[in-house]
Structures are given as structure tokens and as C-alpha cells.
Scaffold this motif. Sequence first.
Motif, PDB file in Angstrom:
ATOM      1  N   ALA A  18       0.816  -1.215   0.000  1.00 13.84           N
ATOM      2  CA  ALA A  18       0.000   0.000   0.000  1.00 13.84           C
ATOM      3  C   ALA A  18       0.848   1.262   0.000  1.00 13.84           C
ATOM      4  CB  ALA A  18      -0.952   0.009   1.190  1.00 13.84           C
ATOM      5  N   VAL A  19       2.086   1.181   0.472  1.00 17.16           N
ATOM      6  CA  VAL A  19       2.951   2.360   0.497  1.00 17.16           C
ATOM      7  C   VAL A  19       4.049   2.304  -0.556  1.00 17.16           C
ATOM      8  CG1 VAL A  19       2.503   2.873   2.918  1.00 17.16           C
ATOM      9  CG2 VAL A  19       4.460   1.426   2.308  1.00 17.16           C
ATOM     10  N   ALA A  20       4.052   1.257  -1.375  1.00 16.85           N
ATOM     11  CA  ALA A  20       5.093   1.112  -2.402  1.00 16.85           C
ATOM     12  C   ALA A  20       4.980   2.224  -3.433  1.00 16.85           C
ATOM     13  CB  ALA A  20       4.979  -0.251  -3.077  1.00 16.85           C
ATOM     14  N   ARG A  21       6.108   2.708  -3.833  1.00 18.17           N
ATOM     15  CA  ARG A  21       6.156   3.727  -4.885  1.00 18.17           C
ATOM     16  C   ARG A  21       5.981   3.045  -6.233  1.00 18.17           C
ATOM     17  NH1 ARG A  21      10.300   4.958  -1.126  1.00 18.17           N
ATOM     18  NH2 ARG A  21       9.839   6.872  -0.024  1.00 18.17           N
ATOM     19  N   GLU A  22       5.425   3.771  -7.196  1.00 20.15           N
ATOM     20  CA  GLU A  22       5.144   3.168  -8.506  1.00 20.15           C
ATOM     21  C   GLU A  22       6.386   2.575  -9.148  1.00 20.15           C
ATOM     22  OE1 GLU A  22       2.770   4.970 -11.587  1.00 20.15           O
ATOM     23  OE2 GLU A  22       1.618   6.002 -10.033  1.00 20.15           O
ATOM     24  N   ARG A  23       7.498   3.238  -9.013  1.00 18.73           N
ATOM     25  CA  ARG A  23       8.732   2.766  -9.663  1.00 18.73           C
ATOM     26  C   ARG A  23       9.559   1.872  -8.761  1.00 18.73           C
ATOM     27  NH1 ARG A  23      10.474   8.251 -12.837  1.00 18.73           N
ATOM     28  NH2 ARG A  23       8.561   8.379 -14.027  1.00 18.73           N
ATOM     29  N   GLU A  24       8.971   1.405  -7.700  1.00 13.79           N
ATOM     30  CA  GLU A  24       9.652   0.528  -6.767  1.00 13.79           C
ATOM     31  C   GLU A  24       9.190  -0.906  -7.021  1.00 13.79           C
ATOM     32  OE1 GLU A  24      10.155   0.074  -1.934  1.00 13.79           O
ATOM     33  OE2 GLU A  24       8.414   1.108  -2.732  1.00 13.79           O
ATOM     34  N   PRO A  25       9.926  -1.660  -7.837  1.00 12.22           N
ATOM     35  CA  PRO A  25       9.492  -3.031  -8.130  1.00 12.22           C
ATOM     36  C   PRO A  25       9.705  -3.936  -6.918  1.00 12.22           C
ATOM     37  CG  PRO A  25      11.622  -2.624  -9.134  1.00 12.22           C
ATOM     38  CD  PRO A  25      11.196  -1.339  -8.472  1.00 12.22           C
ATOM     39  N   ALA A  57       0.111  -9.687  -9.310  1.00 12.73           N
ATOM     40  CA  ALA A  57       1.449 -10.260  -9.362  1.00 12.73           C
ATOM     41  C   ALA A  57       1.819 -10.487 -10.825  1.00 12.73           C
ATOM     42  CB  ALA A  57       1.501 -11.562  -8.582  1.00 12.73           C
ATOM     43  N   ARG A  58       2.853  -9.771 -11.272  1.00 11.41           N
ATOM     44  CA  ARG A  58       3.318  -9.897 -12.654  1.00 11.41           C
ATOM     45  C   ARG A  58       4.675 -10.581 -12.658  1.00 11.41           C
ATOM     46  NH1 ARG A  58       1.769  -4.778 -11.731  1.00 11.41           N
ATOM     47  NH2 ARG A  58       3.921  -4.101 -11.706  1.00 11.41           N
ATOM     48  N   ARG A  59       4.830 -11.555 -13.548  1.00 14.61           N
ATOM     49  CA  ARG A  59       6.089 -12.284 -13.656  1.00 14.61           C
ATOM     50  C   ARG A  59       6.980 -11.652 -14.717  1.00 14.61           C
ATOM     51  NH1 ARG A  59       6.185 -18.069 -12.203  1.00 14.61           N
ATOM     52  NH2 ARG A  59       4.427 -18.387 -10.821  1.00 14.61           N
ATOM     53  N   GLY A  60       8.252 -12.013 -14.648  1.00 11.34           N
ATOM     54  CA  GLY A  60       9.189 -11.632 -15.689  1.00 11.34           C
ATOM     55  C   GLY A  60       9.762 -10.236 -15.529  1.00 11.34           C
ATOM     56  N   ARG A  61      10.477  -9.834 -16.565  1.00 13.23           N
ATOM     57  CA  ARG A  61      11.130  -8.517 -16.575  1.00 13.23           C
ATOM     58  C   ARG A  61      10.071  -7.428 -16.422  1.00 13.23           C
ATOM     59  NH1 ARG A  61      16.123  -7.723 -18.415  1.00 13.23           N
ATOM     60  NH2 ARG A  61      16.773  -5.567 -18.680  1.00 13.23           N
ATOM     61  N   GLY A  62      10.313  -6.522 -15.528  1.00 17.11           N
ATOM     62  CA  GLY A  62       9.347  -5.463 -15.287  1.00 17.11           C
ATOM     63  C   GLY A  62       8.177  -5.901 -14.436  1.00 17.11           C
ATOM     64  N   GLY A  63       8.242  -7.120 -13.932  1.00 16.97           N
ATOM     65  CA  GLY A  63       7.158  -7.640 -13.116  1.00 16.97           C
ATOM     66  C   GLY A  63       7.296  -7.216 -11.671  1.00 16.97           C
ATOM     67  N   GLY A  64       6.508  -7.813 -10.856  1.00 16.77           N
ATOM     68  CA  GLY A  64       6.532  -7.503  -9.436  1.00 16.77           C
ATOM     69  C   GLY A  64       5.135  -7.521  -8.865  1.00 16.77           C
ATOM     70  N   LEU A  65       5.026  -7.012  -7.672  1.00 15.45           N
ATOM     71  CA  LEU A  65       3.753  -7.002  -6.961  1.00 15.45           C
ATOM     72  C   LEU A  65       3.200  -5.590  -6.890  1.00 15.45           C
ATOM     73  CD1 LEU A  65       4.811  -9.197  -3.911  1.00 15.45           C
ATOM     74  CD2 LEU A  65       3.722  -9.956  -6.026  1.00 15.45           C
ATOM     75  N   ALA A  66       1.898  -5.477  -6.988  1.00 17.64           N
ATOM     76  CA  ALA A  66       1.238  -4.186  -6.839  1.00 17.64           C
ATOM     77  C   ALA A  66      -0.112  -4.395  -6.174  1.00 17.64           C
ATOM     78  CB  ALA A  66       1.057  -3.517  -8.194  1.00 17.64           C
ATOM     79  N   LEU A  67      -0.453  -3.477  -5.299  1.00 19.34           N
ATOM     80  CA  LEU A  67      -1.768  -3.499  -4.671  1.00 19.34           C
ATOM     81  C   LEU A  67      -2.774  -2.954  -5.669  1.00 19.34           C
ATOM     82  CD1 LEU A  67      -3.083  -4.130  -1.907  1.00 19.34           C
ATOM     83  CD2 LEU A  67      -2.862  -1.705  -1.389  1.00 19.34           C
ATOM     84  N   THR A  68      -3.877  -3.619  -5.834  1.00 18.95           N
ATOM     85  CA  THR A  68      -4.904  -3.159  -6.768  1.00 18.95           C
ATOM     86  C   THR A  68      -5.743  -2.066  -6.092  1.00 18.95           C
ATOM     87  OG1 THR A  68      -6.534  -4.774  -6.014  1.00 18.95           O
ATOM     88  CG2 THR A  68      -5.051  -5.458  -7.827  1.00 18.95           C
ATOM     89  N   ALA A  69      -6.523  -1.356  -6.885  1.00 19.03           N
ATOM     90  CA  ALA A  69      -7.441  -0.354  -6.332  1.00 19.03           C
ATOM     91  C   ALA A  69      -8.427  -1.035  -5.387  1.00 19.03           C
ATOM     92  CB  ALA A  69      -8.170   0.368  -7.452  1.00 19.03           C
ATOM     93  N   GLN A  70      -8.882  -2.216  -5.763  1.00 19.67           N
ATOM     94  CA  GLN A  70      -9.781  -2.992  -4.896  1.00 19.67           C
ATOM     95  C   GLN A  70      -9.092  -3.321  -3.570  1.00 19.67           C
ATOM     96  OE1 GLN A  70     -11.114  -6.692  -6.670  1.00 19.67           O
ATOM     97  NE2 GLN A  70     -11.561  -7.579  -4.680  1.00 19.67           N
ATOM     98  N   GLY A  71      -7.820  -3.655  -3.631  1.00 20.95           N
ATOM     99  CA  GLY A  71      -7.063  -3.970  -2.427  1.00 20.95           C
ATOM    100  C   GLY A  71      -6.899  -2.768  -1.521  1.00 20.95           C
TER     101      GLY A  71
END
Length: 153
Positions: A18-25, A57-71
Motif C-alpha cells: 500500500a505504500v510502495a512507490r510506482e517505480r519501486e518493483p 502479481a506480474r512475472r518476468g522482466r518489469g514484473g513484481g507485486l502491486a496493490l490493486t485499487a480494490q485492495g
Amino acid sequence: MRLTAFTDISLRIVMRLAVAREREPLTTRAVSGMLAVPYTHAAKAVARLSELGVVEARRGRGGGLALTAQGRAASVGALVRALEAAGDVVGCEDDPPCPLRAACRLRTALRQAREAFYASLDTVTVASLVDDPTGPALLSLTTPGERAAVTAP
């Protein structure tokens, strides 16, 4: 009432995301290190949170975790209900079963208490959990590798 370790880990992951920055994979491995939880436990929690639509949860290059708007908008009560096992608070049907189970009022009282506990969490959103001072504390968490680099001579 005590939450399971699975629910505790899941809520901590959601709060960190919830506090992760957009460019913080953030990867599952990085989050598990930051929160000092075993990677396998974090991976199971991320998988369940992804099923619930709370985490992307996105795999591969440029992937990572992100909280959704629903989350971000989710109530903590709803999350805890979804993450906790649906069973009774006490093991009335364990082996051997409780001899009072046919005429017991305790089980009903405990179910009502559990629902009151969840209802009190329904008013709390994930977004509100990371208001000051929690948000900055979450952002200050580092992985074990980052901690070692800072303390190395």
C-alpha cells in the motif's frame, strides 16, 4: 481471538504494498525479506491475495507485486474473513468430540464474538492502515541484503 500466521503475513504484505512507490518493483522475495517472513509463506500469501483480487502479481522482466485499487479500498474485516479458516473457534467436533456439543451455548457465543471482531474491522480500510506513523515505518523496511550493505565496513 488470535489470527493465523497466514493472515498476519498477508495483512503485512498488503500494508507494505500500500505504500510502495510506482517505480519501486517489489518482488515476493523482497517483501518477505523486508517483513522477516519465510519466502514460502509470503509466496502462498501473495497467491491467495492475487486470487482475491487484492494484489496483482506480474512475472518476468518489469514484473513484481502491486496493490490493486480494490485492495487499497478493501476493508480489513473482509480480508480477514477471506483469509481465515471458516471453522469454529473451538473444536467441538474434534476427535474425540466434545460431549457437550449437542446442548452447548458456548459455540454460538464464540461465533457471535468472532463476528463482532470482524465487524469492528469492517470500518478499517487497507488505505487507513498505512496513515502516519505506519506508512513511513513501512517505507523504512529493508531487505536483509540491504541491511548487510549498510552495516558493511
